[in-house]
Scaffold this motif. Structure first.
Motif, PDB file in Angstrom:
ATOM      1  N   SER A 187      29.820  23.739 -17.158  1.00  0.00           N
ATOM      2  CA  SER A 187      31.147  23.287 -17.573  1.00  0.00           C
ATOM      3  C   SER A 187      31.109  21.887 -18.185  1.00  0.00           C
ATOM      4  CB  SER A 187      32.128  23.323 -16.391  1.00  0.00           C
ATOM      5  OG  SER A 187      31.666  22.514 -15.328  1.00  0.00           O
ATOM      6  N   VAL A 227      34.840  25.141 -13.951  1.00  0.00           N
ATOM      7  CA  VAL A 227      34.757  26.384 -14.721  1.00  0.00           C
ATOM      8  C   VAL A 227      36.045  27.192 -14.621  1.00  0.00           C
ATOM      9  CG1 VAL A 227      33.549  28.577 -14.984  1.00  0.00           C
ATOM     10  CG2 VAL A 227      32.263  26.517 -14.424  1.00  0.00           C
ATOM     11  N   GLN A 237      38.818  25.747 -16.590  1.00  0.00           N
ATOM     12  CA  GLN A 237      38.663  25.964 -18.021  1.00  0.00           C
ATOM     13  C   GLN A 237      39.164  27.355 -18.404  1.00  0.00           C
ATOM     14  OE1 GLN A 237      34.748  25.071 -19.554  1.00  0.00           O
ATOM     15  NE2 GLN A 237      34.794  22.956 -18.820  1.00  0.00           N
TER      16      GLN A 237
END
Length: 224
Positions: free
Chosen positions: A101, A120, A123
């Motif tokens: 990430s 992660v 996102q």
């Protein structure tokens, strides 16, 4: 020791993109053989045959070049410049290394000036992104995988031709891999595309690096 970026590849990709834009799409740009060879060497393309003039690989290079013309696909050119940078848990720069990430966050910020969340899973849920079907992926899309028994525990950037670039695991380096490999194919959990630069700028604020999810510790040796 941190490897240096690969400006030769970046320059070749940019040159190919410009050549394709100027030539219109059908004609093969002059010097395209060199670009195809570079893409093969770096693992972006597979050399599908050894005889003849590498026509298939060259066509694939032209296809990537055409896609690199738009802003989001410029992420691919930037990402390829960090091939070989070592993995580091919590890392978010080329001097110290990247985790998955941290790598995607660095590329989006350095290329477009847009800050992604640090985790992660954040996102994957970031404001300004929309889900993308696997058969509709475009270069620059974020691709997610379940490597730690969590839906979104690993992330990379799609680069075209069924491949993605990512920071894989401890002991590894930023590399290109095929999404068709069994390990990744069965762990793929979705993809996201920025709706627009304006909406992406309002993405969720960053989380602390200590909570970044990491990928699986082991990947089969036969992964290309």
């Amino acid at each position: 020791m941190t490897r240096q970026p690969v400006p030769r590849l970046r320059s070749a990709l940019l040159a190919l993109a410009c050549a394709c834009a100027a030539a219109g799409v059908q004609a093969a740009p002059e010097g395209q053989d060199l670009v195809a060879q570079l893409l093969i060497e770096r693992g972006v393309l597979e050399k599908r045959h050894t005889s003849g003039s590498n026509a298939v690989a060259i066509d694939s290079a032209a296809s990537i070049g055409r896609q690199v013309r738009d802003t989001t696909s410029g992420l691919v050119v930037s990402a390829m410049n960090f091939l070989g940078v070592p993995y580091k848990r919590g890392g978010d720069n080329s001097d110290d290394g990247f985790d998955c990430s941290g790598f995607t966050r660095h590329i989006y910020e350095s290329t477009l000036g847009l800050v992604l969340p640090r985790r992660v899973d954040d996102q994957a849920k970031a404001t300004g992104f929309s889900p993308v079907k696997k058969d509709e992926l475009q270069p620059g899309d974020l691709v997610f995988f379940n490597t730690l028994r969590r839906t979104f525990s690993h992330v990379g950037i799609y680069i075209g031709e069924g491949k993605f670039i990512h920071a894989p695991r401890t002991g590894g380096e930023v590399r290109v891999e095929s999404m068709g490999v069994k390990y990744w194919a069965k762990r793929f959990t979705g993809a996201r595309r920025a709706d627009s630069a304006a909406s992406l700028a309002t993405a969720t604020p960053a989380a602390t690096p200590a909570t970044v999810a990491e990928p699986a510790p082991a990947i089969p040796n036969d992964v290309p």
